[in-house]
Every structure is written in structure tokens, then in C-alpha cells.
Write a protein that holds these residues in place. Sequence first.
Motif, PDB file in Angstrom:
ATOM      1  N   THR A  80      81.180  54.814  54.827  1.00 38.74           N
ATOM      2  CA  THR A  80      82.454  54.081  54.841  1.00 38.74           C
ATOM      3  C   THR A  80      82.291  52.707  54.213  1.00 38.74           C
ATOM      4  O   THR A  80      83.113  52.268  53.396  1.00 38.74           O
ATOM      5  CB  THR A  80      82.966  53.933  56.285  1.00 38.74           C
ATOM      6  OG1 THR A  80      83.167  55.232  56.845  1.00 38.74           O
ATOM      7  CG2 THR A  80      84.288  53.170  56.315  1.00 38.74           C
ATOM      8  N   SER A  81      81.214  52.008  54.580  1.00 40.57           N
ATOM      9  CA  SER A  81      80.954  50.678  54.004  1.00 40.57           C
ATOM     10  C   SER A  81      80.735  50.769  52.501  1.00 40.57           C
ATOM     11  O   SER A  81      81.186  49.908  51.741  1.00 40.57           O
ATOM     12  CB  SER A  81      79.734  50.055  54.689  1.00 40.57           C
ATOM     13  OG  SER A  81      79.960  49.891  56.075  1.00 40.57           O
ATOM     14  N   LEU A 105      74.383  63.437  66.542  1.00 44.85           N
ATOM     15  CA  LEU A 105      75.677  62.758  66.408  1.00 44.85           C
ATOM     16  C   LEU A 105      75.495  61.255  66.230  1.00 44.85           C
ATOM     17  O   LEU A 105      76.245  60.613  65.494  1.00 44.85           O
ATOM     18  CB  LEU A 105      76.555  63.050  67.626  1.00 44.85           C
ATOM     19  CG  LEU A 105      77.149  64.460  67.703  1.00 44.85           C
ATOM     20  CD1 LEU A 105      77.975  64.617  68.975  1.00 44.85           C
ATOM     21  CD2 LEU A 105      78.009  64.752  66.474  1.00 44.85           C
ATOM     22  N   THR A 106      74.483  60.690  66.895  1.00 46.35           N
ATOM     23  CA  THR A 106      74.219  59.249  66.734  1.00 46.35           C
ATOM     24  C   THR A 106      73.845  58.927  65.292  1.00 46.35           C
ATOM     25  O   THR A 106      74.386  57.990  64.679  1.00 46.35           O
ATOM     26  CB  THR A 106      73.084  58.805  67.669  1.00 46.35           C
ATOM     27  OG1 THR A 106      73.444  59.081  69.021  1.00 46.35           O
ATOM     28  CG2 THR A 106      72.823  57.316  67.519  1.00 46.35           C
ATOM     29  N   VAL A 107      72.923  59.707  64.732  1.00 44.43           N
ATOM     30  CA  VAL A 107      72.516  59.508  63.336  1.00 44.43           C
ATOM     31  C   VAL A 107      73.690  59.742  62.399  1.00 44.43           C
ATOM     32  O   VAL A 107      73.898  58.994  61.430  1.00 44.43           O
ATOM     33  CB  VAL A 107      71.339  60.452  62.979  1.00 44.43           C
ATOM     34  CG1 VAL A 107      71.025  60.369  61.493  1.00 44.43           C
ATOM     35  CG2 VAL A 107      70.110  60.090  63.802  1.00 44.43           C
ATOM     36  N   ALA A 108      74.504  60.774  62.686  1.00 39.73           N
ATOM     37  CA  ALA A 108      75.657  61.086  61.833  1.00 39.73           C
ATOM     38  C   ALA A 108      76.662  59.943  61.825  1.00 39.73           C
ATOM     39  O   ALA A 108      77.200  59.576  60.765  1.00 39.73           O
ATOM     40  CB  ALA A 108      76.327  62.374  62.306  1.00 39.73           C
ATOM     41  N   MET A 134      87.678  65.273  51.720  1.00 37.25           N
ATOM     42  CA  MET A 134      86.385  65.191  52.389  1.00 37.25           C
ATOM     43  C   MET A 134      86.238  63.871  53.144  1.00 37.25           C
ATOM     44  O   MET A 134      85.806  63.844  54.303  1.00 37.25           O
ATOM     45  CB  MET A 134      85.257  65.326  51.366  1.00 37.25           C
ATOM     46  CG  MET A 134      83.863  65.276  51.978  1.00 37.25           C
ATOM     47  SD  MET A 134      82.561  65.153  50.728  1.00 37.25           S
ATOM     48  CE  MET A 134      82.812  63.456  50.166  1.00 37.25           C
ATOM     49  N   GLY A 135      86.595  62.757  52.492  1.00 36.19           N
ATOM     50  CA  GLY A 135      86.472  61.447  53.128  1.00 36.19           C
ATOM     51  C   GLY A 135      87.337  61.323  54.368  1.00 36.19           C
ATOM     52  O   GLY A 135      86.901  60.768  55.388  1.00 36.19           O
ATOM     53  N   SER A 136      88.564  61.838  54.301  1.00 37.36           N
ATOM     54  CA  SER A 136      89.465  61.771  55.458  1.00 37.36           C
ATOM     55  C   SER A 136      88.898  62.565  56.626  1.00 37.36           C
ATOM     56  O   SER A 136      88.921  62.108  57.784  1.00 37.36           O
ATOM     57  CB  SER A 136      90.848  62.317  55.075  1.00 37.36           C
ATOM     58  OG  SER A 136      91.402  61.582  53.999  1.00 37.36           O
ATOM     59  N   ALA A 137      88.380  63.759  56.339  1.00 39.76           N
ATOM     60  CA  ALA A 137      87.797  64.587  57.398  1.00 39.76           C
ATOM     61  C   ALA A 137      86.579  63.906  58.020  1.00 39.76           C
ATOM     62  O   ALA A 137      86.400  63.913  59.251  1.00 39.76           O
ATOM     63  CB  ALA A 137      87.421  65.951  56.830  1.00 39.76           C
ATOM     64  N   LEU A 138      85.733  63.315  57.196  1.00 38.51           N
ATOM     65  CA  LEU A 138      84.536  62.637  57.710  1.00 38.51           C
ATOM     66  C   LEU A 138      84.897  61.419  58.560  1.00 38.51           C
ATOM     67  O   LEU A 138      84.249  61.157  59.582  1.00 38.51           O
ATOM     68  CB  LEU A 138      83.630  62.223  56.549  1.00 38.51           C
ATOM     69  CG  LEU A 138      82.892  63.352  55.823  1.00 38.51           C
ATOM     70  CD1 LEU A 138      82.137  62.804  54.623  1.00 38.51           C
ATOM     71  CD2 LEU A 138      81.931  64.057  56.771  1.00 38.51           C
ATOM     72  N   GLU A 139      85.913  60.654  58.132  1.00 36.91           N
ATOM     73  CA  GLU A 139      86.334  59.487  58.908  1.00 36.91           C
ATOM     74  C   GLU A 139      86.853  59.914  60.279  1.00 36.91           C
ATOM     75  O   GLU A 139      86.532  59.297  61.297  1.00 36.91           O
ATOM     76  CB  GLU A 139      87.431  58.721  58.149  1.00 36.91           C
ATOM     77  CG  GLU A 139      86.937  57.967  56.939  1.00 36.91           C
ATOM     78  CD  GLU A 139      85.979  56.854  57.292  1.00 36.91           C
ATOM     79  OE1 GLU A 139      86.133  56.258  58.382  1.00 36.91           O
ATOM     80  OE2 GLU A 139      85.065  56.590  56.513  1.00 36.91           O
ATOM     81  N   LEU A 140      87.655  60.980  60.315  1.00 36.70           N
ATOM     82  CA  LEU A 140      88.162  61.480  61.598  1.00 36.70           C
ATOM     83  C   LEU A 140      87.002  61.990  62.455  1.00 36.70           C
ATOM     84  O   LEU A 140      86.949  61.717  63.667  1.00 36.70           O
ATOM     85  CB  LEU A 140      89.170  62.603  61.340  1.00 36.70           C
ATOM     86  CG  LEU A 140      89.826  63.210  62.580  1.00 36.70           C
ATOM     87  CD1 LEU A 140      90.598  62.147  63.355  1.00 36.70           C
ATOM     88  CD2 LEU A 140      90.749  64.361  62.181  1.00 36.70           C
ATOM     89  N   GLY A 141      86.074  62.713  61.836  1.00 37.43           N
ATOM     90  CA  GLY A 141      84.920  63.213  62.571  1.00 37.43           C
ATOM     91  C   GLY A 141      84.075  62.089  63.143  1.00 37.43           C
ATOM     92  O   GLY A 141      83.536  62.203  64.258  1.00 37.43           O
ATOM     93  N   LYS A 142      83.951  60.997  62.414  1.00 39.96           N
ATOM     94  CA  LYS A 142      83.157  59.854  62.890  1.00 39.96           C
ATOM     95  C   LYS A 142      83.756  59.268  64.165  1.00 39.96           C
ATOM     96  O   LYS A 142      83.030  58.984  65.135  1.00 39.96           O
ATOM     97  CB  LYS A 142      83.095  58.787  61.802  1.00 39.96           C
ATOM     98  CG  LYS A 142      82.335  57.537  62.194  1.00 39.96           C
ATOM     99  CD  LYS A 142      82.481  56.475  61.126  1.00 39.96           C
ATOM    100  CE  LYS A 142      83.914  55.969  61.064  1.00 39.96           C
ATOM    101  NZ  LYS A 142      84.113  54.934  60.041  1.00 39.96           N
ATOM    102  N   LEU A 143      85.080  59.083  64.191  1.00 37.91           N
ATOM    103  CA  LEU A 143      85.737  58.497  65.366  1.00 37.91           C
ATOM    104  C   LEU A 143      85.631  59.425  66.574  1.00 37.91           C
ATOM    105  O   LEU A 143      85.353  58.978  67.692  1.00 37.91           O
ATOM    106  CB  LEU A 143      87.210  58.213  65.044  1.00 37.91           C
ATOM    107  CG  LEU A 143      87.470  57.210  63.928  1.00 37.91           C
ATOM    108  CD1 LEU A 143      88.969  57.036  63.707  1.00 37.91           C
ATOM    109  CD2 LEU A 143      86.835  55.868  64.240  1.00 37.91           C
TER     110      LEU A 143
END
Length: 278
Positions: free
Chosen positions: A81-82, A70-73, A40-49
Amino acid sequence: MLLDYLVLAVALILSGVAAYYSVVGLAAIFSGAFFSIVLMGSALELGKLVAASWLYRNWDDAPKLIKYYLTVAVVILMFITSMGIFGYLSRAHLESSILSTTDVTAQVQTLNDSIESKERTKDLVVRQIETIDNSLIKYIELGAVSRGLKEKQALDKDRKALEEERRTIDSELINLKGELNKLTAEQKKIEVEVGPLKYIAELIYGSDAESHFDSAVRMVIIILILVFDPLAVILLIAANYKFTQQTSKIQRDKRIEELKKLKKGSIVLDKKSVMKMK
């Protein structure tokens, strides 16, 4: 051009490192579902970028709902991440300093207690040996040498057993003190490893640093996470900005070139028209 690619590379490296720390930190927080959290974390990090890059390139044309969501996300994902990085670094601090120090301190205390117990037993054995020796001296002082020798022979077996016990205790004390020296050296090594954090705590809290050591560590971690993932996202946006500028410049130059060709063609046509009129 090289600097632009360097900015992109640094942004991706920072994002990758931040993603690793975040995923491992979140997995430590939710240790019961380790692999699920990693996925889940890997997918979210990729989605963020991807979301940050898409937002920059399509900000003017994107529908408001998609743009604001998308801005809020992205902001929330940066916070997540922090939070993961905070969990990772906090766990590293606990494992390397507090838990290790507590464990070594407990072992040192146990060894000290064992040494004190052995020394008390040794003192008792020594006093028993001295009692046997003193009884013979008293018989000699009283002039009952033969009786004293008989008593000595009777107690000789007990004395040998006590001597053997004292030698055993001495051997055990040597081993225990050797282990204590090793643990003391390890304890000092741990203190050296956490020494820089102690100096930071003293810099912030002064003479009251000892009671605020954990607060100083948390402050250092917070400072790190404030610039870690946000810097990666900003550098990624900066790289997109430069690449967008370059693309726009190439397209603009291409249009200018086409206009020049059209202009030259129209001039040639005008010249032909003039010739026909003549």
C-alpha cells in the motif's frame, strides 16, 4: 462510546483513501493491466483490513501457522500500500511540476528562437530598404537627380515589397511576443505551485537545495506514507480493542446479574427450608 465509533470511522476513511491512492499508484506502475491491478489491489486492501481485525480478536486462540502468516501478510500488504501511495504521489509531482515545467520551458525556448530569427530577418529587410533610400541620396549629392529618380522608380516596386514584408514580420513578432508573455506567466505560476517544496528543500539542504529538489520531494512522500496506512491499521485495531472491551463488559455485567439472581433464589430457598423445619 461515540469516540469509539469515531475512531472506527476515521480508520475506515484513512484505509479507503490509502487504498485509493495505492490502487491508482499501482495501476500507474503496471499501466498495461489497469483494470486487473485495480481489482487485485482493492481485494488485497479489503483482505488486509479483515486480516488485521481477525488477528486482534483471535490472537490467543488462533493456530500459530495462521497467526504468523496473517501477521506477515498484513505487514507486506502495508508495504505494498505504501509503495502504491509513493507511486501515486510521485506521478502527481512529476505531472504537476517537472513535466509541466519542462514542456513550458521548451515552448518558451522555441518562441525565443523564433523571435530572434524574425528579428534578424527584419534587420535584413530594413537594411535593404535603407540601401535603396541611400542610393537615391547619393545620386542627389552627385547632382544626377534625374538618374536618381529613374533608379527610384525602378526600385520602387522592390521597396514596396520590402515594406510589406517588414509589416508582416512586425505583425508576426507581436503575436509571438504575446504567446511568449502567456507562457512566461504560466511558467511563473508553475514555479509558485512548486514553491513550498523548494522551501522544504532549502530547509533540509540549505544553499544546495536546487540540486536536491527531487530528494526533498521523495523525503516528504516517505514521511507521508510512514504514517498513512500504518495509522489506518492501528486505528482499526484500536477500534476493535474498544469494541471487544465493551462486549466483554456487557457479558461480565450479564453474568454478574445472573449470579445475583441465583444468589437471591438460593436465599429464598434457604428461607423456605428453615420454615419447613420449624
